[in-house]
Design an enzyme around this catalytic site. Sequence first.
Site, PDB file in Angstrom:
ATOM      1  N   ASN A 103      97.953   5.309  71.368  1.00 19.69           N
ATOM      2  CA  ASN A 103      97.346   6.554  72.246  1.00 19.69           C
ATOM      3  C   ASN A 103      96.783   6.055  74.117  1.00 19.69           C
ATOM      4  OD1 ASN A 103      96.464   9.482  73.393  1.00 19.69           O
ATOM      5  ND2 ASN A 103      94.713   9.189  72.596  1.00 19.69           N
ATOM      6  N   HIS A 141      94.052   7.416  76.758  1.00 19.96           N
ATOM      7  CA  HIS A 141      92.710   8.265  76.053  1.00 19.96           C
ATOM      8  C   HIS A 141      91.664   7.592  78.202  1.00 19.96           C
ATOM      9  CE1 HIS A 141      89.866  11.013  75.314  1.00 19.96           C
ATOM     10  NE2 HIS A 141      88.809   9.901  76.213  1.00 19.96           N
ATOM     11  N   SER A 155      92.223   3.794  78.743  1.00 16.88           N
ATOM     12  CA  SER A 155      92.209   2.904  77.692  1.00 16.88           C
ATOM     13  C   SER A 155      93.040   3.313  76.448  1.00 16.88           C
ATOM     14  CB  SER A 155      90.907   3.304  76.750  1.00 16.88           C
ATOM     15  OG  SER A 155      89.442   2.670  77.095  1.00 16.88           O
ATOM     16  N   ASP A 197      90.038   9.739  68.974  1.00 18.23           N
ATOM     17  CA  ASP A 197      89.528   8.549  70.463  1.00 18.23           C
ATOM     18  C   ASP A 197      88.996   7.174  69.682  1.00 18.23           C
ATOM     19  OD1 ASP A 197      91.303  10.077  72.095  1.00 18.23           O
ATOM     20  OD2 ASP A 197      89.651  11.664  72.596  1.00 18.23           O
TER      21      ASP A 197
HETATM   22  C1  GAR Z   1      96.445  11.413  80.634  1.00 19.53           C
HETATM   23  O1  GAR Z   1      95.823  11.017  81.862  1.00 19.53           O
HETATM   24  C2  GAR Z   1      96.462  11.311  79.538  1.00 19.53           C
HETATM   25  O2  GAR Z   1      95.086  10.159  79.593  1.00 19.53           O
HETATM   26  C3  GAR Z   1      95.015  12.278  79.179  1.00 19.53           C
HETATM   27  O3  GAR Z   1      96.554  13.017  79.725  1.00 19.53           O
HETATM   28  C4  GAR Z   1      97.334  12.840  80.980  1.00 19.53           C
HETATM   29  C5  GAR Z   1      98.141  12.875  80.667  1.00 19.53           C
HETATM   30  O4  GAR Z   1      99.029  12.975  81.858  1.00 19.53           O
HETATM   31  N1  GAR Z   1      95.778  12.250  77.420  1.00 19.53           N
HETATM   32  C6  GAR Z   1      93.780  12.927  77.289  1.00 19.53           C
HETATM   33  O5  GAR Z   1      93.700  13.225  77.465  1.00 19.53           O
HETATM   34  C7  GAR Z   1      94.526  12.695  75.408  1.00 19.53           C
HETATM   35  N2  GAR Z   1      93.615  12.984  75.340  1.00 19.53           N
HETATM   36  P1  GAR Z   1     100.491  12.606  81.638  1.00 19.53           P
HETATM   37  O6  GAR Z   1     101.065  13.881  80.898  1.00 19.53           O
HETATM   38  O7  GAR Z   1     101.156  12.793  83.579  1.00 19.53           O
HETATM   39  O8  GAR Z   1     100.927  11.553  81.692  1.00 19.53           O
END
Ligand code: GAR
Length: 209
Positions: free
Chosen positions: A106, A108, A135, A144
């Site tokens: 994952n 985060h 991370s 997480d």
């Molecule tokens: C990313 O910033 C990721 O870190 C976050 O969602 C975004 C997705 O962006 N993930 C979380 O918050 C997980 N809990 P993307 O669709 O443009 O890759």
Amino acid sequence: PCNVVVLISGSGSNLQALIDSLGEGNPARICAVISNRADAYGLTRAQNAGIATAVLDHKAFASREAFDAALIESIDAFQPDLVVLAGFMRILSADFVHHYHGRLLNIHPSLLPRHKGLHTHQRALEAGEAEHGCSVHFVTEELDGGPLVVQGVVPVQPGDSPEALAKRVQIGEHYIYPLAVRWFAEGRLRLTNHGAELDGAPLPASGQQ
Ligand code: GAR
């Protein structure tokens, strides 16, 4: 090759960074992109790259367990070596996490173990932190909370809004996620009982979460 299934819920900019990192010398191969939302822009990114896509709407299932069971079936049809969560905004059940133990990553948007959960950029600003970031970690039952693989640090700048900070963090994400996936695909990154290992050596902070 290392077959990778990517799970998304939204824009898929991390998926795009992964797609852009594939090719010569990289043993990772994305065999499918699965979204819980039919309108996720990441599905278009996948289609543009000639990658198979599937949509599994969580709202069509009576329980988290039922959704996760269907998701496992959908993922395993592609026989992946690695499953990558890239902005997949569903909490996964213990059964799901166990099924993919050691092959589920994952990303985060915070420097874990700080700011687990949502609204990480706003919370980093409210805490007055000088540094924030992102991370990559192996997924375990603790939300997480799995062993860390790699982190990207970005400075918080005076007057930052959550949106401005999020953009800076995402640039970091687009560096570290392809790196982690490539390490895994090359057989260099492993989850052991003690945490994550790279080339047989424990990763710094991997056990600290
Ligand atoms: C990313 O910033 C990721 O870190 C976050 O969602 C975004 C997705 O962006 N993930 C979380 O918050 C997980 N809990 P993307 O669709 O443009 O890759």
